[in-house]
Design an enzyme around this catalytic site. Structure first.
Site, PDB file in Angstrom:
ATOM      1  N   VAL A 249      -7.648  -2.866   0.887  1.00  0.00           N
ATOM      2  CA  VAL A 249      -7.872  -4.304   0.733  1.00  0.00           C
ATOM      3  C   VAL A 249      -9.346  -4.617   0.492  1.00  0.00           C
ATOM      4  CG1 VAL A 249      -7.649  -6.539   1.841  1.00  0.00           C
ATOM      5  CG2 VAL A 249      -5.841  -4.844   2.109  1.00  0.00           C
TER       6      VAL A 249
ATOM      7  N   LYS B  88      -3.472 -10.013  11.078  1.00  0.00           N
ATOM      8  CA  LYS B  88      -2.416 -10.818  11.713  1.00  0.00           C
ATOM      9  C   LYS B  88      -2.323 -10.567  13.206  1.00  0.00           C
ATOM     10  CE  LYS B  88      -1.106  -8.464   8.635  1.00  0.00           C
ATOM     11  NZ  LYS B  88      -0.675  -7.725   7.448  1.00  0.00           N
TER      12      LYS B  88
ATOM     13  N   VAL C  61      -0.647 -13.529   6.372  1.00  0.00           N
ATOM     14  CA  VAL C  61       0.751 -13.968   6.378  1.00  0.00           C
ATOM     15  C   VAL C  61       1.321 -13.942   4.958  1.00  0.00           C
ATOM     16  CG1 VAL C  61       2.347 -15.812   7.006  1.00  0.00           C
ATOM     17  CG2 VAL C  61       0.272 -15.463   8.355  1.00  0.00           C
TER      18      VAL C  61
ATOM     19  N   GLU D 265       4.198   3.256   7.353  1.00  0.00           N
ATOM     20  CA  GLU D 265       3.157   4.006   8.044  1.00  0.00           C
ATOM     21  C   GLU D 265       3.745   5.246   8.713  1.00  0.00           C
ATOM     22  OE1 GLU D 265      -0.011   2.914   7.997  1.00  0.00           O
ATOM     23  OE2 GLU D 265       0.545   1.115   6.884  1.00  0.00           O
TER      24      GLU D 265
ATOM     25  N   ASP E  72       5.018  -6.510  13.367  1.00  0.00           N
ATOM     26  CA  ASP E  72       4.154  -7.009  12.293  1.00  0.00           C
ATOM     27  C   ASP E  72       4.665  -8.349  11.768  1.00  0.00           C
ATOM     28  OD1 ASP E  72       2.243  -6.536   9.837  1.00  0.00           O
ATOM     29  OD2 ASP E  72       4.231  -6.876   8.973  1.00  0.00           O
TER      30      ASP E  72
ATOM     31  N   LYS F  99       3.220 -12.582  12.091  1.00  0.00           N
ATOM     32  CA  LYS F  99       3.161 -13.578  11.010  1.00  0.00           C
ATOM     33  C   LYS F  99       3.959 -14.824  11.382  1.00  0.00           C
ATOM     34  CE  LYS F  99       2.763  -9.693   7.836  1.00  0.00           C
ATOM     35  NZ  LYS F  99       3.495  -8.779   6.927  1.00  0.00           N
TER      36      LYS F  99
ATOM     37  N   GLY G  77      -0.430  -5.128  -0.425  1.00  0.00           N
ATOM     38  CA  GLY G  77      -1.040  -4.417  -1.544  1.00  0.00           C
ATOM     39  C   GLY G  77      -2.437  -4.915  -1.845  1.00  0.00           C
TER      40      GLY G  77
END
Lengths: 428, 428
Positions: free
Chosen positions: B15, B107, B134, B192, B203, B207, B304
C-alpha cells in the site's frame, strides 16, 4: 462557525417539499454533523396558498424567486425550480454574483451553463454544488470530485434515466410495445406528459456531460454528447437480444481517447449477466473506472422526493462545514476544452435484418459484410413462416462507419424487406 | 493555501508503495484538484535497502516511524504499517498530538482506539481520516459522513472481506472443501499465512464497527460486534443453500433498534438473485439504507495496491483542500455510547439436520420446532442412501433463542446423528 447556515428554497414541488421535510425531521442530526444549525429562512414558489402538506408559515415568502438572492437573511439558495434558462438561471446568477452559495438539482442548467456559473461562483467566493442533478440519491459527484479525485479516470458509464429503464424493463417483462408501456408509465407518473426529454435521452445526456467534465477535467460539453433515445427500440430487438444473452439499456458512456472526448448516450446491448444488464426498473447505476481504484459501481434511486432531498442536503451540510470544492472538482479556469472524438471505438454490433426467404439471400448479406471488413461472430435465423426471414447477427469488433456502409448496401438490395437494425454491444 | 501539503509515509509494503506510485503518476492532477501541490517528503519502513520498484531517493528516511511525526517538513502522516497497537498507534498519537494530520488504512487501530484518536485529533486541530480502512477503494466513509449525512440511517450492511468471499465463492463453484480452498487462497496470496483475522470475521468486524459508528453517531464499539467466522461453513450447506435459491455470504449488518445497536458479522444465507447474493470473488459491497435516500449500494475492489492508494489519496486531497470533517462525521464528544441490542431481530433460518432414516423421525422434529413456536416454511428431504437422512428446513421468522432451544432438544434425541446446522437467512 457557530452562526446558523440560512437557506432559502426556490421551488416547492416534490423536491422542494422534500427538503423542507428533511430539514424538519433531521435538523438536529445535521447540526451535529455540520457543527452549526441549518435553518430554512425563506421560500418561493408559484402559488403561496397551495396545500403541500408541510407548514411553510415559519419561513419568509417571495413571489419572485430571484428576490431570495437579495435577502439579507439568506446564505444559500436551494434551486429546485428547473429549466435550463429563465428564472432558475437568473436566480443562480444573482445569488452567486452576490457571494451566496447555490445548491441545485438542475441538470439542464448545469449542463448548458455550468462553466459560466462555476466561474461566477469562484469569482465571488461562493460555492456551487449539484449532487442532486446526477443520479438522484447516489453521491456520485462527491465520489468523483473527492473520494476518487486522485485517479486518472478511464471511463465513466451510467444508466441514469429511470423512465427509460422502466420502459425497457417493462417491454421485456410484459411483451408490450413501446407505445403501450410509455402510456402506462405516464399513467403511473413515471414519465412526463411530454416524455421527449426522458425517452429522447436528453435528460440522461445532461447528466453524462456533467459526469464527463468532472471525470476528465474538461469543460462541460453537452453539445458534444451523441444522443440517441429509446423511441426506436422495438420489442423484437429486446426479445431477440434476450435470447442471445443480452439486454437493451439506455447507457451513457464517456471516455477520453487519443482523438478526444467520447460522450455517447444511446440504447446498447449489454450482457444480461453484467451489473448493468441486471439493473431493473427506475434504479440508477454509475460505473467509474479509475487507473488506481479499478472499477467502482454506485447504485441507488435516481429520482424522487427523498433521494433528491438527501443529495441536496448532503451538499448543504458540506457548505455548512466550510467545504469549498469547485463545481467540477478543480478551478473552472483549469478545465480543458477537449476535442470531440470523431467516432466511437470499434465494437461488436447486434444486427436484425428482415430478408426475403429465398436462396442466396444470406450469401448476399455475408458478402456485403465481408466487403466492408466485417466478420460475423454469431448468426441466427429462427424458424419462421411465410416469405419473411428475420436474421440476427452479432458481428466481431468493427467500426460503425464500415458497418453503416455495409448496411446501406444490404438495405438497398431487393432481398431486404425493412430497414436493418443495428445496436452497439457495449463491454460494460 | 499555496504551500504544498507535505506528507510522510510510514510503511512501504504494497500500500505504501502504491501511494508513492500514485503521487508520482498523478501529482499534477492532484495539485489541480486540491489547489496546492501534494509532496512526499519522508518515508519510513523496516528495511531501507529493499528494492520496492520505486525510487525513494528524493524522500527523507527515518528508521523509526515515530520520528516522521517530529519532522518539521511533514504536515500529514500516511500510516500504512498496520497493527492495532505498537508503532502505528504511537506514531498516530504523536502526530495528532502535535497537530499533524493522519490518514490511515488501519482498521484494527481505528476499531479499537478510534474514539480516543478522534478526540486527540480534534483537541489539536488535526484531521484523522481512514477511508482506506473500510472496503478498500470504495469511498464509503465519505458517502456516510458527507454525501448521505442528512439521512437517518436505518441499516448498513457489507461484504467486506475479500478472502472470505473468495473462499465461499470457490467452494460453491468448484465443490472443494473449506480447507482445500483456503490452502489455494494462501498459495495465490489472497489469504494470509495466519488466516484467522480474515476467516474468523475479525477483519470484517473491524470495518463494520467503523461503519456503524459513522452511520448511527455512536462511539465505535468493536467489542459489541457479534462475530462468527466462516470456518464452520460446510460445502454441504453451500450446496443445499444454492439448491434452495440462496448463497452463503459473510455479511456484516448494523442496525439501531429500540433496545440498542445491533452489530453482527456472520455467515448468512441471502437470496441468490439479490445484489449481495450475486457478489463473487474479492469484490466488496456496502449497502446503506437511509430514511430519505432509500437504498444505495456501493461496489468495488476491497483491497490491493491501487484501490487502497486511491482511498488514501482521496483523504489526502481532502485535507489539502482544507476539509475538516471529524473522523466519525461529527465531533467525537457528541458520539453516543449506545446500548448493545441483546439479540438480533427474528428471521427465517435455514436448518440442516442429520437424522436416522426411521418412521416418526420427521414428526419428532416437527413437534420439537412447534413446541418452541417455530413454524416451517419449506422442508425438503432429498433422496438418500443408507440410514442417514439429511433434512433441510427453512423456518418462518423466529427468534434465535427459541430456535436454539428447539435445536437443543432435537440434538439430544437419538434420532439426531450430528449437530444440527442453523444459518440465518438475511433479508438484504
Amino acid at each position: 462557525m457557530t452562526q446558523p447556515l440560512r437557506i432559502a428554497i426556490a421551488g416547492l414541488g416534490t423536491v422542494g417539499v422534500g427538503v423542507v421535510r428533511m430539514v424538519t425531521a433531521h435538523g438536529d442530526r445535521m447540526a451535529a454533523r455540520a457543527g452549526r444549525a441549518i435553518e430554512i429562512t425563506a421560500v418561493s414558489a408559484r402559488s403561496r396558498t397551495k396545500d403541500r402538506g408541510v407548514d411553510l408559515s415559519p419561513y419568509g415568502w417571495e413571489d419572485d424567486p430571484v428576490a431570495l438572492a437579495r435577502r439579507d437573511d439568506v446564505d444559500l439558495i436551494v434551486e429546485v425550480m428547473g429549466g435550463e434558462d429563465g428564472p432558475a438561471k437568473v436566480l443562480t446568477e444573482t445569488a452567486l454574483g452576490s457571494g451566496k452559495h447555490v445548491v441545485t438539482a438542475n441538470k439542464a442548467m448545469m449542463a448548458r451553463h455550468g462553466q459560466a456559473l462555476a466561474e461566477l461562483a469562484e469569482a465571488n467566493g461562493a460555492v456551487l454544488r449539484y449532487e442532486a442533478a446526477v443520479a438522484g440519491g447516489i453521491p456520485i459527484m462527491k465520489a468523483l470530485t473527492e473520494g476518487l479525485a486522485g485517479n486518472g479516470i478511464e471511463r465513466v458509464m451510467g444508466v441514469m434515466n429511470g423512465t427509460c429503464n422502466y420502459i425497457l424493463t417493462q417491454m421485456e417483462q410484459t411483451g408490450a410495445d413501446y407505445a403501450d408501456v410509455l402510456m402506462k408509465a405516464q399513467q403511473l407518473g413515471y414519465a412526463e406528459a411530454d416524455p421527449a426529454f426522458d425517452v429522447g435521452g436528453i435528460d440522461a445526456a445532461h447528466k453524462l456531460a456533467l459526469l464527463a467534465a468532472t471525470s476528465f477535467g474538461t469543460r462541460v460539453d453537452f453539445d458534444g454528447v451523441q444522443i440517441e433515445g429509446i423511441e426506436q427500440v422495438s420489442l423484437a430487438d429486446i426479445e431477440q437480444a434476450r435470447e442471445m444473452g443480452y439486454r437493451v439499456k439506455l447507457l451513457g458512456i464517456a471516455r477520453m481517447g487519443e482523438d478526444g472526448l467520447e460522450q455517447r448516450m444511446q440504447p446498447v446491448l449489454v450482457p444480461a449477466s453484467s451489473s448493468v444488464g441486471r439493473l431493473d426498473g427506475v434504479t440508477n447505476m454509475v460505473i467509474v473506472e479509475g487507473d488506481f481504484v479499478g472499477r467502482t459501481v454506485f447504485t441507488g434511486p435516481g429520482a424522487g422526493e427523498g433521494p433528491t432531498a438527501s443529495a441536496i442536503l448532503g451538499d448543504v451540510i458540506d457548505i455548512a462545514r466550510g467545504l469549498t470544492v469547485p463545481a467540477f472538482g478543480q478551478p473552472a479556469g483549469t478545465l480543458i476544452a477537449a476535442n470531440r472524438a470523431a467516432t466511437a471505438g470499434p465494437a461488436s454490433h447486434y444486427l436484425r435484418l428482415t430478408l426475403t426467404d429465398a436462396p442466396g439471400t444470406l450469401a448476399q448479406v455475408a458478402q456485403a459484410l465481408a466487403k466492408h471488413g466485417i466478420s460475423i461472430n454469431r448468426m441466427r435465423q429462427n424458424d419462421h413462416e411465410g416469405e419473411i426471414a428475420p436474421v440476427l447477427i452479432v458481428t466481431h469488433n468493427c467500426a460503425r462507419t464500415d458497418l453503416d456502409a455495409a448496411l446501406a448496401e444490404i438495405a438497398g438490395s431487393p432481398a431486404s424487406l425493412a430497414a436493418p437494425v443495428a445496436l452497439r454491444i457495449e463491454e460494460v
